[in-house]
Scaffold this active site. Structure first.
Site, short mmCIF file in Angstrom:
data_model
loop_
_atom_site.label_atom_id
_atom_site.label_comp_id
_atom_site.label_asym_id
_atom_site.label_seq_id
_atom_site.Cartn_x
_atom_site.Cartn_y
_atom_site.Cartn_z
CE LYS A 269 -3.17 2.70 2.82
NZ LYS A 269 -4.25 2.57 4.30
CG ASP A 274 -5.59 7.78 4.92
OD1 ASP A 274 -6.46 8.23 4.47
OD2 ASP A 274 -5.97 6.68 5.55
CE LYS A 281 -6.61 8.31 8.36
NZ LYS A 281 -7.28 7.20 8.83
CG ASP A 292 -1.86 5.16 4.81
OD1 ASP A 292 -1.85 4.13 5.52
OD2 ASP A 292 -2.95 5.45 4.54
CG ASP A 351 -9.88 7.03 6.81
OD1 ASP A 351 -8.89 7.12 6.25
OD2 ASP A 351 -10.08 7.21 8.06
CD GLU A 353 -6.74 5.28 2.39
OE1 GLU A 353 -7.62 5.13 3.42
OE2 GLU A 353 -5.49 4.61 2.90
NE ARG A 355 -10.86 -1.55 3.67
CZ ARG A 355 -11.35 -1.60 4.91
NH1 ARG A 355 -12.57 -2.39 4.86
NH2 ARG A 355 -10.79 -1.41 5.99
N1 BES Z 1 -4.07 4.29 6.75
C1 BES Z 1 -5.27 4.00 7.78
C2 BES Z 1 -5.13 2.95 8.84
C3 BES Z 1 -3.99 3.40 9.97
C4 BES Z 1 -4.40 4.07 11.11
C5 BES Z 1 -2.75 3.35 9.56
C6 BES Z 1 -3.52 4.37 12.18
C7 BES Z 1 -1.78 3.74 10.71
C8 BES Z 1 -2.31 4.13 12.03
C9 BES Z 1 -6.47 3.37 7.10
O1 BES Z 1 -6.59 3.77 5.64
C10 BES Z 1 -7.64 3.82 7.60
O2 BES Z 1 -7.86 4.73 7.92
N2 BES Z 1 -8.59 2.89 7.97
C11 BES Z 1 -9.67 3.03 8.80
C12 BES Z 1 -10.72 1.78 8.02
C13 BES Z 1 -12.06 2.17 8.74
C14 BES Z 1 -12.66 3.44 7.71
C15 BES Z 1 -12.65 0.84 8.16
C16 BES Z 1 -9.66 2.91 10.00
O3 BES Z 1 -8.71 1.98 10.55
O4 BES Z 1 -10.04 3.61 10.86
ZN ZN Z 2 -4.81 4.74 4.79
MN MN Z 3 -7.54 5.82 5.60
#
Ligand code: BES
Ligand code: ZN
Ligand code: MN
Length: 505
Positions: A269, A274, A281, A292, A351, A353, A355
């Protein structure tokens, strides 16, 4: 645009049979036991009497040998160093490579301002000592101007003399060369992660990946935003739409000379930043989303490393790169996109994104004839809820998942196998498209994301998904050989898996 490649900030590591004139410090290992601490050492490197003298001083100032404890004592007059640094290794019967790596790293981190150190830890475990020192001495100062750049007295350790009984044998040299190559790959991944999002955006990231790949003799292809649009990469295009800096898909291929070698795809990824997109966020901690692209950084440096080591296994890396931004052109919650290969997706949460970009790349990877696919990503905050900040979650097809997790344990990156509970899959259902990109609840978020990816694993391919949301980026204090910022996880897991596949198929 600059195409400066990631700098490898690894100290010079040299083999020696005895303490020379250049070293300023001698680093020794100290184990603990009920009868007091002991200096651990291969025979004949430092005189027995001298060691007794050092041990006496160490005991006098309270050194116990507990893990990573650092104790400095003046060197005996007969040794050509200013002082001796003892680093704790813990109990001798529990001593393993990871403890030696950690203690070496802790020693290296403490040796700022020292140009050359020598160590006897290498006589115990050369590879672990070399890796520990190299990783521990890493620092990232590219954006410190003269105003705050560290002075020479605070520069990281530049040279390490690794004392061993037989420095000139082929095996010893090969072991060191492998450790140096691994440490450079880890440093390269850290460098990518530590480079701020202002300076590392998809086109620049792709250019730097290409420069590294070309230098290592890889075949490199880059799809730009037009090619992605035309090719039907709806996930990468959708995520990239909100940014003025368009997305990329990079393919780096290492073809081994061995006939009939296995083929492994690595997918990482590469979200260069992000924000969450329209599903934005919160501000607190958002700066950490510069990490990210940790999965991308790791797969790029791993395929380069595989080539440098000349592994008898074919490796192809696919790296989707995009910046997830909110804007008038960004994708909206409720939009429907088509992943590469035709699956339609209702984007409920912009968010989620990672996947979306990974799925395109995984389907594309399946067009190469694969035996294995490893994807890695800073995919879910839920990874940290489930396993904490230092333990990667490993999901996938049962056998390969367990193999990857166990190898990860053995190299000290400590990945842990996690299940894909069947009932979670149904929660990715959508009313309007084939699938939604999130479940309507927060339970098992890491596992739900893996379920999503599973839909895009090519038929008959063994698969492992490594979620490194926490482990790729250290926001806390340094520990062992791990400093602040990018960690390079899971480079050492992936290269060890590739080596294992090269031997065992
Ligand atoms: N990049 C984030 C995940 C992340 C969070 C990485 C904290 C490192 C530290 C990812 O893209 C994300 O935002 N995931 C969401 C998924 C949710 C919307 C289902 C999350 O984990 O909140
Ligand atoms: Zn992300
Ligand atoms: Mn995200």
């Amino acid at each position: 645009m600059s195409t400066r490649t990631a700098r490898s900030s690894v100290p010079d590591l040299v083999l020696a049979a005895a303490l020379g004139k250049r070293a300023e410090v001698l680093v020794v290992g100290l184990t603990s036991s009920p009868d007091g601490p002991e200096i651990t050492l291969g025979d004949g490197i430092v005189d027995e009497d001298v060691l007794d003298e050092i041990l006496e001083s160490l005991i006098a100032v309270g050194a116990s040998g507990k893990p990573e404890q650092l104790t400095r004592v003046p060197a005996p007059a007969s040794l050509a160093v200013t002082y001796v640094l003892a680093v704790g290794l813990g109990s001798a019967d529990k001593l393993d490579s990871e403890q030696i790596r950690k203690s070496s790293g802790a020693a290296a981190r403490s040796l700022v301002g020292v140009k050359t150190a020598a160590t006897t830890l290498s006589a115990l475990d050369l590879a672990a000592t070399a890796e520990g020192f190299a990783l521990g001495a890493y620092s990232f100062t590219e954006f410190k101007s003269v105003k705050t750049a560290p002075a020479a007295e605070a520069a990281p350790l530049a040279r390490v003399e690794l004392l061993v009984t037989a420095p000139r044998t082929k095996d010893t040299k090969a072991t060191l060369a492998r450790s140096v190559a691994i440490a450079e790959a880890v440093a390269g991944a850290r460098e990518f992660v530590n480079t701020p999002p202002s300076h590392l955006f998809p086109a620049e990231f792709a250019a730097r990946a290409k420069a590294l790949g070309v230098e290592a003799g890889l075949t490199v292809q880059i799809l730009d935003e037009k090619a992605l649009e035309k090719g039907g990469y709806g996930g990468i295009v959708g995520v990239g739409k909100g940014s003025s800096r368009p997305p990329r898909l990079v393919r780096l291929e290492y073809a081994s000379k061995k006939r009939g070698a296995r083929k492994v795809a690595l997918v990482g990824k590469g979200i260069t930043f992000d924000t969450g997109g329209i599903s934005i966020k919160p501000a607190a901690g958002m700066e950490n989303m510069t990490s990210d692209m940790g999965g991308a950084a790791a797969v790029i440096t791993t395929v380069v490393l595989a080539a440098k080591l000349g592994l008898p296994v074919n490796v192809v890396a696919y790296v989707p790169m995009a910046e997830n931004m909110p804007s008038a052109t960004a994708q909206r919650p409720g939009d429907v996109l088509t992943q590469y290969g035709g699956t339609t997706i209702e984007v409920i949460n912009t968010d989620a994104e990672g996947r979306l970009v990974l799925a395109d790349a995984m389907v594309r990877a399946g067009e190469d004839k694969l035996d294995y696919l490893i994807d890695t990503a800073t995919l879910t905050g839920a990874q940290m809820v489930a396993l904490g900040t230092r333990t990667p979650g490993v999901m996938g097809t049962d056998e390969f998942r367990d193999r990857v997790a166990s190898i990860s344990q053995s190299v000290g990156e400590n990945g842990w196998a996690m299940p894909l509970p069947e009932e979670l899959r149904a929660d990715l259902a959508s009313k309007v498209a084939d699938m939604a990109n999130v479940t309507p609840h927060r339970w098992g978020g890491m596992l739900a994301a893996a379920h999503y990816l599973k839909e895009f694993v090519p038929e008959g391919v063994q698969w492992a998904h490594i979620d490194v949301a926490g482990p790729a980026y250290n926001t806390g204090g340094p520990w062992g050989y791990t400093g602040k910022g990018g960690t390079g996880v899971p480079v050492r897991t992936m290269i060890a898996v590739l080596e294992d596949i090269a031997v065992n198929g």
